[in-house]
Motif scaffolding. Sequence first.
Motif, PDB file in Angstrom:
ATOM      1  N   LEU A  82       0.836  -1.216   0.000  1.00  0.00           N
ATOM      2  CA  LEU A  82       0.000   0.000   0.000  1.00  0.00           C
ATOM      3  C   LEU A  82       0.864   1.256   0.000  1.00  0.00           C
ATOM      4  O   LEU A  82       0.369   2.349   0.251  1.00  0.00           O
ATOM      5  CB  LEU A  82      -0.933  -0.004   1.198  1.00  0.00           C
ATOM      6  CG  LEU A  82      -2.143  -0.954   1.106  1.00  0.00           C
ATOM      7  CD1 LEU A  82      -2.927  -0.958   2.407  1.00  0.00           C
ATOM      8  CD2 LEU A  82      -3.064  -0.542  -0.035  1.00  0.00           C
ATOM      9  N   SER A  83       2.153   1.118  -0.235  1.00  0.00           N
ATOM     10  CA  SER A  83       3.154   2.197  -0.234  1.00  0.00           C
ATOM     11  C   SER A  83       3.186   2.939   1.107  1.00  0.00           C
ATOM     12  O   SER A  83       2.667   2.449   2.101  1.00  0.00           O
ATOM     13  CB  SER A  83       3.001   3.123  -1.436  1.00  0.00           C
ATOM     14  OG  SER A  83       1.913   3.982  -1.288  1.00  0.00           O
ATOM     15  N   GLN A  84       3.786   4.126   1.134  1.00  0.00           N
ATOM     16  CA  GLN A  84       3.981   4.783   2.433  1.00  0.00           C
ATOM     17  C   GLN A  84       3.569   6.244   2.399  1.00  0.00           C
ATOM     18  O   GLN A  84       3.439   6.836   1.337  1.00  0.00           O
ATOM     19  CB  GLN A  84       5.439   4.667   2.847  1.00  0.00           C
ATOM     20  CG  GLN A  84       6.400   5.276   1.840  1.00  0.00           C
ATOM     21  CD  GLN A  84       7.827   4.873   2.129  1.00  0.00           C
ATOM     22  OE1 GLN A  84       8.082   3.749   2.553  1.00  0.00           O
ATOM     23  NE2 GLN A  84       8.753   5.789   1.907  1.00  0.00           N
ATOM     24  N   SER A  85       3.379   6.795   3.602  1.00  0.00           N
ATOM     25  CA  SER A  85       2.991   8.195   3.720  1.00  0.00           C
ATOM     26  C   SER A  85       4.067   9.078   3.094  1.00  0.00           C
ATOM     27  O   SER A  85       5.251   8.899   3.361  1.00  0.00           O
ATOM     28  CB  SER A  85       2.823   8.555   5.196  1.00  0.00           C
ATOM     29  OG  SER A  85       2.943   9.942   5.366  1.00  0.00           O
ATOM     30  N   LEU A  86       3.653  10.017   2.265  1.00  0.00           N
ATOM     31  CA  LEU A  86       4.625  10.920   1.640  1.00  0.00           C
ATOM     32  C   LEU A  86       5.289  11.804   2.686  1.00  0.00           C
ATOM     33  O   LEU A  86       6.451  12.154   2.574  1.00  0.00           O
ATOM     34  CB  LEU A  86       3.922  11.820   0.622  1.00  0.00           C
ATOM     35  CG  LEU A  86       3.537  11.180  -0.705  1.00  0.00           C
ATOM     36  CD1 LEU A  86       2.792  12.182  -1.549  1.00  0.00           C
ATOM     37  CD2 LEU A  86       4.777  10.703  -1.443  1.00  0.00           C
ATOM     38  N   LEU A  87       4.525  12.140   3.712  1.00  0.00           N
ATOM     39  CA  LEU A  87       5.005  13.115   4.672  1.00  0.00           C
ATOM     40  C   LEU A  87       5.918  12.468   5.707  1.00  0.00           C
ATOM     41  O   LEU A  87       7.034  12.906   5.923  1.00  0.00           O
ATOM     42  CB  LEU A  87       3.782  13.747   5.358  1.00  0.00           C
ATOM     43  CG  LEU A  87       3.885  15.201   5.702  1.00  0.00           C
ATOM     44  CD1 LEU A  87       4.326  16.018   4.514  1.00  0.00           C
ATOM     45  CD2 LEU A  87       2.539  15.706   6.186  1.00  0.00           C
ATOM     46  N   THR A  88       5.455  11.416   6.345  1.00  0.00           N
ATOM     47  CA  THR A  88       6.202  10.877   7.482  1.00  0.00           C
ATOM     48  C   THR A  88       6.921   9.587   7.140  1.00  0.00           C
ATOM     49  O   THR A  88       7.706   9.090   7.940  1.00  0.00           O
ATOM     50  CB  THR A  88       5.264  10.599   8.655  1.00  0.00           C
ATOM     51  OG1 THR A  88       4.412   9.503   8.296  1.00  0.00           O
ATOM     52  CG2 THR A  88       4.410  11.793   8.983  1.00  0.00           C
ATOM     53  N   GLY A  89       6.642   9.007   5.983  1.00  0.00           N
ATOM     54  CA  GLY A  89       7.354   7.800   5.582  1.00  0.00           C
ATOM     55  C   GLY A  89       6.872   6.532   6.251  1.00  0.00           C
ATOM     56  O   GLY A  89       7.442   5.468   6.044  1.00  0.00           O
ATOM     57  N   GLU A  90       5.815   6.622   7.093  1.00  0.00           N
ATOM     58  CA  GLU A  90       5.308   5.397   7.711  1.00  0.00           C
ATOM     59  C   GLU A  90       4.576   4.573   6.663  1.00  0.00           C
ATOM     60  O   GLU A  90       3.839   5.110   5.838  1.00  0.00           O
ATOM     61  CB  GLU A  90       4.358   5.694   8.876  1.00  0.00           C
ATOM     62  CG  GLU A  90       3.956   4.440   9.639  1.00  0.00           C
ATOM     63  CD  GLU A  90       3.159   4.748  10.920  1.00  0.00           C
ATOM     64  OE1 GLU A  90       3.648   4.466  12.008  1.00  0.00           O
ATOM     65  OE2 GLU A  90       2.040   5.282  10.799  1.00  0.00           O
TER      66      GLU A  90
ATOM     67  N   THR B 176      26.382   9.536  12.755  1.00  0.00           N
ATOM     68  CA  THR B 176      26.358   8.084  12.611  1.00  0.00           C
ATOM     69  C   THR B 176      24.977   7.624  12.148  1.00  0.00           C
ATOM     70  O   THR B 176      24.836   6.803  11.238  1.00  0.00           O
ATOM     71  CB  THR B 176      26.684   7.424  13.974  1.00  0.00           C
ATOM     72  OG1 THR B 176      27.738   8.143  14.584  1.00  0.00           O
ATOM     73  CG2 THR B 176      27.069   5.972  13.801  1.00  0.00           C
ATOM     74  N   ALA B 177      23.949   8.158  12.793  1.00  0.00           N
ATOM     75  CA  ALA B 177      22.584   7.776  12.435  1.00  0.00           C
ATOM     76  C   ALA B 177      22.250   8.210  11.012  1.00  0.00           C
ATOM     77  O   ALA B 177      21.618   7.476  10.259  1.00  0.00           O
ATOM     78  CB  ALA B 177      21.597   8.391  13.419  1.00  0.00           C
ATOM     79  N   LEU B 178      22.698   9.420  10.654  1.00  0.00           N
ATOM     80  CA  LEU B 178      22.392   9.929   9.308  1.00  0.00           C
ATOM     81  C   LEU B 178      23.061   9.087   8.229  1.00  0.00           C
ATOM     82  O   LEU B 178      22.495   8.841   7.170  1.00  0.00           O
ATOM     83  CB  LEU B 178      22.859  11.383   9.180  1.00  0.00           C
ATOM     84  CG  LEU B 178      21.960  12.427   9.826  1.00  0.00           C
ATOM     85  CD1 LEU B 178      22.641  13.785   9.835  1.00  0.00           C
ATOM     86  CD2 LEU B 178      20.623  12.520   9.099  1.00  0.00           C
ATOM     87  N   LYS B 179      24.299   8.629   8.528  1.00  0.00           N
ATOM     88  CA  LYS B 179      25.036   7.888   7.508  1.00  0.00           C
ATOM     89  C   LYS B 179      24.402   6.547   7.211  1.00  0.00           C
ATOM     90  O   LYS B 179      24.456   6.064   6.073  1.00  0.00           O
ATOM     91  CB  LYS B 179      26.502   7.710   7.939  1.00  0.00           C
ATOM     92  CG  LYS B 179      27.335   8.966   7.688  1.00  0.00           C
ATOM     93  CD  LYS B 179      28.711   8.868   8.333  1.00  0.00           C
ATOM     94  CE  LYS B 179      29.374  10.240   8.368  1.00  0.00           C
ATOM     95  NZ  LYS B 179      30.458  10.291   9.359  1.00  0.00           N
ATOM     96  N   VAL B 180      23.791   5.916   8.220  1.00  0.00           N
ATOM     97  CA  VAL B 180      23.184   4.603   7.966  1.00  0.00           C
ATOM     98  C   VAL B 180      21.703   4.718   7.596  1.00  0.00           C
ATOM     99  O   VAL B 180      21.090   3.743   7.176  1.00  0.00           O
ATOM    100  CB  VAL B 180      23.334   3.647   9.178  1.00  0.00           C
ATOM    101  CG1 VAL B 180      24.798   3.403   9.472  1.00  0.00           C
ATOM    102  CG2 VAL B 180      22.616   4.190  10.393  1.00  0.00           C
ATOM    103  N   ALA B 181      21.122   5.924   7.749  1.00  0.00           N
ATOM    104  CA  ALA B 181      19.677   6.068   7.523  1.00  0.00           C
ATOM    105  C   ALA B 181      19.337   5.933   6.044  1.00  0.00           C
ATOM    106  O   ALA B 181      20.101   6.354   5.173  1.00  0.00           O
ATOM    107  CB  ALA B 181      19.199   7.424   8.036  1.00  0.00           C
ATOM    108  N   GLU B 182      18.174   5.338   5.803  1.00  0.00           N
ATOM    109  CA  GLU B 182      17.684   5.170   4.435  1.00  0.00           C
ATOM    110  C   GLU B 182      17.433   6.544   3.820  1.00  0.00           C
ATOM    111  O   GLU B 182      16.723   7.372   4.394  1.00  0.00           O
ATOM    112  CB  GLU B 182      16.381   4.363   4.476  1.00  0.00           C
ATOM    113  CG  GLU B 182      15.947   3.834   3.137  1.00  0.00           C
ATOM    114  CD  GLU B 182      14.564   3.192   3.202  1.00  0.00           C
ATOM    115  OE1 GLU B 182      13.887   3.180   2.177  1.00  0.00           O
ATOM    116  OE2 GLU B 182      14.175   2.735   4.301  1.00  0.00           O
ATOM    117  N   GLY B 183      18.037   6.791   2.663  1.00  0.00           N
ATOM    118  CA  GLY B 183      17.864   8.076   1.993  1.00  0.00           C
ATOM    119  C   GLY B 183      18.559   9.224   2.720  1.00  0.00           C
ATOM    120  O   GLY B 183      18.369  10.381   2.373  1.00  0.00           O
TER     121      GLY B 183
END
Lengths: 318, 515
Positions: A82-90, B176-183
Amino acid sequence: MARRSPVKVIGSRLVQALPVILLATFMVFALLKLVPGDIAVTLAGDNATDARITEIRQIYGLDRSFLVQYGAWLGHVAQGDLSQSLLTGEKVAVSIGRAFPNTLLIVVIALVLALVTGIPMGVMAAIKPNGWVDKLISMIASLGVAVPGFWLAMILVAEFSLKLNWLPATGAKSFSVSPIDAIRHALLPAIAIAAYGMAEVARQLRGALLEVLSSQYVRTLHAKGLSMSRILWQHGLKNVGVNLLTIISLLVNRMLAATVVIEAVFAIPGLGSLIVRGAIQRDFPIVQGVVFTMVVVVIAVNLITDLLCAAVDPRIEQ
Amino acid sequence: MTMTTRREAMALLSGALASTTLGGRAFAQGTPKKGGTLRISAPANPSSLDPATGGAGSDHAFLFTMYDTLVEWEFETLKPKPALAESWKFTDPNTLVLNIRAGVTFHDGTPLDAEAVKFNLDRNRGDAKSNIKADLLSVASVEVTGPQQVTLKLKTPDTALPGILSDRAGMMVSPTALKVAEGGVVTRKPVGAGAYAFVSWADGEKIVVKRNEKYWKPDRPCPDGIEFSIIPELTTGARSVTAGQNDLIYQLPPRQKAIIERASSVKVVHGPTLYVFQIFLNWAKPPFDNIKVRQALNFAIDRESFAKAALAGLAEPAYMNLPKSHWAYDAEVAKLYPYDPDKARKLLAEAGFKEGTPIEIGGYTDQDSVQREEILIEQLRKAGINVRFVNGTVAEASAAFFGAEKKGAGLLSAWTGRPDPSLTYSLMFTKDAYYNAGRAPVPPELEAAIKDSRASEDIEVRRKAFATVQRLVMENAFVVPLAFQFELVAMNKKVQGYRPNLLGKPKYDDVWLEG
């Protein structure tokens, strides 16, 4: 009269459901795109320049054509995402998975309350039509239909939460963690929705029963010397079973819709609150996800009702 | 910060304190003690918990708990003061040296050193997803000049930077958190160096944070954690506090005050903020291309009555874009537009403006906005000005007025304020600014004065520079300020130490729970 197997019935119903789901999600998507307001503006922050908003549209793929965006969403859904929220990414599936039980609990309790109160009222009213009991019940039923749910909800909170402190005023608790606490939180919103349901059940049941009770065979049963209560319980109610099932399915759908307002009054994080938040922020994956879920639920409820009706009354052709 | 130093700081600012209701009382009672969970009713789901990618002003209430900023401000005046940067200095107008406090770590154990600060500032000003690039436009480069020292080379002198570093741009995220975070964004897994560490976020439902046991400020924070319940319906949120399900609710509309004060278990705290209701004007087209019509509008409004009628008295009449308690307020400018409908009429006649000609102004559809409009229509009518409000949703009406469509001659809206006033002025009163709806030129001396306000570090020099800016804005009547809204916070009586701040975005630094 050859009856088709329930499996075949379910199969053909599911095929019929597909266009409904497509049409509903497409229309909602189109509406979201037509109304003014743009999630890119929200995403770009408080004092964004036009250039920044354009850039955001590119980053999030909001600059693609309307049909491409809908197609992309549909493609994900076809793969079970169902993909994810554009705003919060949940993940939308996570949001719905958390919200749906809260809404379901309210609807289930409301339905039980509506039936427990509505059925006896309908029966009592039908026993002596136009008697004082019938008139009183008619009046209560009219009130139940007329009183807006959100108003009743606020009165209930003022009385039972703020004044008497019996039940919590806001929020929801998880049923799996603490069933009693969850029901305590869901009770007031459920009562607020159940008032309408009770009235509807009582009125419809009265009408259906009156029709049955005035038929030829009931007269014969009277002539045989059967008591009123036996006629009512053994013959009358059995024959209005189908009506009752239909009322219930309509009620479930209506109550689901009513939760949108009731959840706002009680700050319940259910499907209703979710779709309102999604719509206000133009976060269309959320809105689409909830609409999709609602459509599936309504189709499922209707299907189950039809199957049950056929089981209760074999004369009904699938 | 300990109680003593704060009390000393408050003593220095006693003048400003007088205007902050309950500000002094809130911390004078009892000794702070640790423990308990602070339960807060929050009005909006955050747009993101990553300070660089989020957009909503309502996010700060969450962000401030998890992220400490390089610079902080005095609650009452918004004067910048040291935080993660224990000191800063402009060694020349184009060089800002920040000395970073030693021994501070992020919640994941990463040390908060010069490298970490450089990483954050470079990300904030360069990353494609960053929404705060414009805040750091004046920065040419960030250099590590010591283990705990970074030096910012500037393209142009910019003394607004300390103020800017007290907001999103100065919130430090663990590299550290930013480097491993998705996107490369920590939208859902924030790791900062703030008083509280992130626990969980269920969208539209709940945000939970717990005490950072290694927090650098001694004896802070007091509560074991904070639970934010997200309740967009403010009436419902207020009920959750009166019913005892939550301890505190912020951002209440003024009309809630009378209702919530009836509950004996609840106390209400309020104080002025930078949030100002105002009419934006498009001075590129008639009738507001004529300065006399703009001035007439400013004379025609009875701001005292407006604050009483529209905001239940929980407001300060606004004669410029800064309230009285702000360090850069100028009392002389405030005298420019006393309520004078006759003068307004005279100015209109001089401008050749025919009395009663309808002026179309945009507005919003919500109940409170419409009420404000009704009051304005009545006030302006007395000066012969016939205003027609055309309402839409916030997004729709704002985009129609500021965007390409250029709908209407004005917009009744609000300005949320910025930590450094130079941003407020440059975002509204420079030629190509988005909030200059007509993108019309302003007098060159105004552009120069705005630039000047960023040239000196000395607060007295800046105060004078802002006085010039404000005088020019108001003499040209580019805007019609109406009233500063008060921050209205209701809380359970066991909540102690809460103080409103002038930015109007709540901070819970000194809050503790009794019993």
